[in-house]
Scaffold this active site. Sequence first.
Site, PDB file in Angstrom:
ATOM      1  N   CYS A  97      37.548  34.746  40.715  1.00  0.00           N
ATOM      2  CA  CYS A  97      38.256  33.991  41.002  1.00  0.00           C
ATOM      3  C   CYS A  97      38.484  32.844  41.938  1.00  0.00           C
ATOM      4  CB  CYS A  97      39.661  34.668  40.580  1.00  0.00           C
ATOM      5  SG  CYS A  97      39.302  35.551  38.859  1.00  0.00           S
TER       6      CYS A  97
HETATM    7  C1  BEZ Z   1      36.059  38.275  40.578  1.00  0.00           C
HETATM    8  O1  BEZ Z   1      37.206  37.382  39.746  1.00  0.00           O
HETATM    9  O2  BEZ Z   1      35.822  38.405  41.249  1.00  0.00           O
HETATM   10  C2  BEZ Z   1      36.308  39.237  39.685  1.00  0.00           C
HETATM   11  C3  BEZ Z   1      37.618  39.377  38.493  1.00  0.00           C
HETATM   12  C4  BEZ Z   1      38.016  40.542  37.781  1.00  0.00           C
HETATM   13  C5  BEZ Z   1      36.561  41.268  36.865  1.00  0.00           C
HETATM   14  C6  BEZ Z   1      35.729  41.617  37.822  1.00  0.00           C
HETATM   15  C7  BEZ Z   1      35.595  40.140  38.802  1.00  0.00           C
END
Ligand code: BEZ
Length: 208
Positions: free
Chosen positions: A45
């Site tokens: 994210c």
């Molecule tokens: C991420 O943004 O890295 C992420 C968020 C939730 C689950 C898996 C990855």
Amino acid sequence: MTLRIGDAAPDFSADTTTGPIKFHEWIGEEWAFFFSHPADFTPVCTTEMCRTSQLSEQFTKRGVKAIGLSTDTVEEHVKWIDDVYDIQNTDLRFPIVADADLKIAKLYDMIHPSECETAAVRSVFIIDPDKKIRLTMTYPMSVGRNFAEILRVVDALQTGDKHKIAAPADWMPGQDVIIPPSVSDADTKVAFPQGFETLRPYLRKVKI
Ligand code: BEZ
């Protein structure tokens, strides 16, 4: 609620990192790139926020306003934005919707319970100035989106609206476009006096 291409984008009121908004009013006469992400302070994210921010000129050039959402609070978003700034030296100016009660995520079908009951998957809605949904796209939590594709789709939709054409596979701005089969050859000659190429009666290409 399942939302499909051509549906009216549901309106909502929300708190965001840039203050409270009414979604339709906020979009105004522009296009919107409305995207959800699973959570603040997560690695994939964070890279998506950076990318959106880095592309702000590209979005503005196309009359597109970016707006994110996750099921976190404004306070969490704001702390995370500070972090993003520290990591990438990127000034994140677009709003992120706070949706701790999941109301908007549910309204836009961003919660996919088999993936997670409480956090949004990576949904994308491209919404036009008439507040109509023009593209939906869903990515899993573990895969960051391809932002070049998001800009490409906006270019294709806006070019299609302007010239009443369709975009072929992997089309990029400047390349030939397709004349829809619903348009007769006679009408095509009027619309595109520069001429067009007929590969098949159903596959006609034109330079615009
Ligand atoms: C991420 O943004 O890295 C992420 C968020 C939730 C689950 C898996 C990855």
